[in-house]
Design a protein around this motif. Sequence first.
Motif, short mmCIF file in Angstrom:
data_model
loop_
_atom_site.label_atom_id
_atom_site.label_comp_id
_atom_site.label_asym_id
_atom_site.label_seq_id
_atom_site.Cartn_x
_atom_site.Cartn_y
_atom_site.Cartn_z
N VAL A 71 -7.25 -33.25 50.74
CA VAL A 71 -5.88 -32.78 50.94
C VAL A 71 -5.75 -32.05 52.28
O VAL A 71 -4.77 -32.20 53.01
N LEU A 72 -6.77 -31.25 52.61
CA LEU A 72 -6.78 -30.54 53.89
C LEU A 72 -6.67 -31.52 55.06
O LEU A 72 -5.90 -31.30 56.00
N SER A 73 -7.44 -32.58 55.01
CA SER A 73 -7.44 -33.56 56.11
C SER A 73 -6.06 -34.17 56.30
O SER A 73 -5.58 -34.32 57.43
N LEU A 74 -5.41 -34.54 55.20
CA LEU A 74 -4.08 -35.14 55.28
C LEU A 74 -3.05 -34.15 55.83
O LEU A 74 -2.27 -34.48 56.72
N MET A 75 -3.06 -32.94 55.29
CA MET A 75 -2.06 -31.95 55.68
C MET A 75 -2.23 -31.50 57.13
O MET A 75 -1.29 -31.53 57.92
N TYR A 76 -3.44 -31.07 57.48
CA TYR A 76 -3.67 -30.58 58.83
C TYR A 76 -3.56 -31.69 59.86
O TYR A 76 -3.01 -31.49 60.94
N GLY A 77 -4.06 -32.86 59.52
CA GLY A 77 -4.00 -33.98 60.47
C GLY A 77 -2.58 -34.33 60.85
O GLY A 77 -2.25 -34.44 62.04
N SER A 78 -1.70 -34.49 59.85
CA SER A 78 -0.31 -34.87 60.15
C SER A 78 0.44 -33.75 60.86
O SER A 78 1.18 -34.00 61.81
N GLU A 113 6.53 -41.13 61.36
CA GLU A 113 5.52 -41.69 60.47
C GLU A 113 4.57 -40.60 59.97
O GLU A 113 4.20 -40.56 58.80
N ALA A 114 4.17 -39.69 60.88
CA ALA A 114 3.29 -38.59 60.47
C ALA A 114 3.99 -37.66 59.49
O ALA A 114 3.39 -37.19 58.53
N ALA A 115 5.29 -37.42 59.71
CA ALA A 115 6.06 -36.56 58.81
C ALA A 115 6.21 -37.21 57.44
O ALA A 115 6.24 -36.53 56.42
N LEU A 116 6.29 -38.54 57.42
CA LEU A 116 6.39 -39.26 56.14
C LEU A 116 5.12 -39.06 55.32
O LEU A 116 5.18 -38.91 54.09
N VAL A 117 3.97 -39.06 55.99
CA VAL A 117 2.71 -38.78 55.30
C VAL A 117 2.73 -37.38 54.71
O VAL A 117 2.35 -37.15 53.56
N ASN A 118 3.23 -36.42 55.49
CA ASN A 118 3.24 -35.02 55.09
C ASN A 118 4.22 -34.75 53.96
O ASN A 118 3.97 -33.90 53.10
N VAL A 167 5.78 -37.22 51.84
CA VAL A 167 5.78 -38.16 50.71
C VAL A 167 4.36 -38.41 50.19
O VAL A 167 4.09 -38.22 49.01
N VAL A 168 3.46 -38.81 51.09
CA VAL A 168 2.13 -39.24 50.66
C VAL A 168 1.29 -38.07 50.13
O VAL A 168 0.72 -38.16 49.04
N THR A 169 1.23 -36.98 50.89
CA THR A 169 0.40 -35.85 50.48
C THR A 169 0.84 -35.24 49.16
O THR A 169 0.00 -35.04 48.26
N PRO A 170 2.14 -34.92 48.96
CA PRO A 170 2.54 -34.40 47.64
C PRO A 170 2.29 -35.38 46.51
O PRO A 170 2.05 -34.96 45.37
N LEU A 171 2.33 -36.68 46.80
CA LEU A 171 2.07 -37.68 45.78
C LEU A 171 0.58 -37.71 45.40
O LEU A 171 0.23 -37.86 44.22
N LEU A 172 -0.29 -37.55 46.38
CA LEU A 172 -1.72 -37.61 46.12
C LEU A 172 -2.29 -36.31 45.55
O LEU A 172 -3.33 -36.32 44.88
N ASN A 173 -1.61 -35.19 45.81
CA ASN A 173 -2.13 -33.90 45.37
C ASN A 173 -2.46 -33.84 43.88
O ASN A 173 -3.55 -33.39 43.50
N PRO A 174 -1.54 -34.26 42.98
CA PRO A 174 -1.88 -34.19 41.56
C PRO A 174 -3.11 -35.01 41.19
O PRO A 174 -3.91 -34.58 40.36
N VAL A 175 -3.26 -36.18 41.81
CA VAL A 175 -4.40 -37.04 41.50
C VAL A 175 -5.68 -36.47 42.10
O VAL A 175 -6.70 -36.32 41.41
N ILE A 176 -5.63 -36.14 43.38
CA ILE A 176 -6.84 -35.69 44.09
C ILE A 176 -7.30 -34.32 43.59
O ILE A 176 -8.49 -34.10 43.37
N TYR A 177 -6.34 -33.42 43.41
CA TYR A 177 -6.71 -32.04 43.13
C TYR A 177 -7.08 -31.78 41.68
O TYR A 177 -8.10 -31.19 41.36
N THR A 178 -6.22 -32.24 40.75
CA THR A 178 -6.34 -31.74 39.40
C THR A 178 -6.42 -32.80 38.32
O THR A 178 -7.20 -32.67 37.39
N LEU A 179 -5.61 -33.85 38.42
CA LEU A 179 -5.53 -34.81 37.33
C LEU A 179 -6.83 -35.58 37.11
O LEU A 179 -6.99 -36.24 36.10
N ARG A 180 -7.75 -35.52 38.07
CA ARG A 180 -9.05 -36.15 37.86
C ARG A 180 -10.06 -35.17 37.28
O ARG A 180 -11.20 -35.50 37.01
#
Length: 320
Positions: A255-262, A281-286, A288-301
């Motif tokens: 998550v850090l890589s996605l957030m800080y990178g964009s 495009e970078a803002a779209l990652v920040n 849409v993509v990052t908030p979408l991946l957070n539940p999966v990457i951080y906690t739901l696994r």
Amino acid sequence: MLLRKEMPMEMGNVTTVQEFILEGFPTTQHLGKILFLVHVLAYLASTIGNAVIVTITCADSRLHTPMYFFLSTFSFVECCFINAVIPKLLIIFLLGRQTISFLACLIQAFVFLFLGVAGFFLIAVMSLDRYVAICKPLHYTTIMNPKTCFLLVTACFALAFPLITGLVIKVSQLSFCGPHVIPHFFCDLSPLIHLSCSDSRSVEMLAFVLISFILLTSLLITIIAYSNIVVTILRLPSAREKQKAFSTCSSHLIVLSLMYGSCVFIYVKPKQTNRLDSNREAALVNTVVTPLLNPVIYTLRNKLVHRALRETMCRMKISS
């Protein structure tokens, strides 16, 4: 239609923009309904996923620990963050309504930046939490007590509010007399400052310094914390203990890589007149993509969260 308000004669023959047009993604306008469907699905998945994390953390006493308290707070911020931007983007895709009033534009920019900055401070706090848990496990419950956790979260919002409020106030004092098209899908300060017809160099430099300070400070705290974590993990005698510790931290690092990178790509450059297209495009990652991946990457696994989620669903079925 662009609305303009005539200024008093003593201020000169100047008009001020009352509405802006969000350009969105002009090269894909013919795919409006398809893009609407894709983004509405991502929006719903992100909102529901983060809301589930907050709900499960509050409902299950086993998750009443500092780590999950910070995670649930971060998920709440992400829920609000995506709702500050995506609904307007969905309207643009579906209905083609690209206009936004000057006041609404400033409010959107403030909410977006305030929540974004609070999120980065939370990321730094979460790094410190992992540092204490792994490097000082015997003192973890003493250091990360409920009062300390609450104060750390409060500090994240308390620091973000004056920094972003001052910046948005400075932007609101600029003159906007045209053009009125914002080359973005929401009211970000960078393209907004670029549209000003007054001298915006001081405001642009202020924005650069503030955002750079916020990003680099939180990143520095995170790097120091994880450097110590890596050293501690490598000293663990058991391979199983090492794997467990790295597994706990790997989600955070993705998550850090996605957030800080964009965000570094978008904001940490003194001149915002270039690469506005790539910023979208970078803002779209920040947004849409990052908030979408957070539940999966951080906690739901996480196995503990899986168990809590299954038990909560079972209780709901029994009660119904």
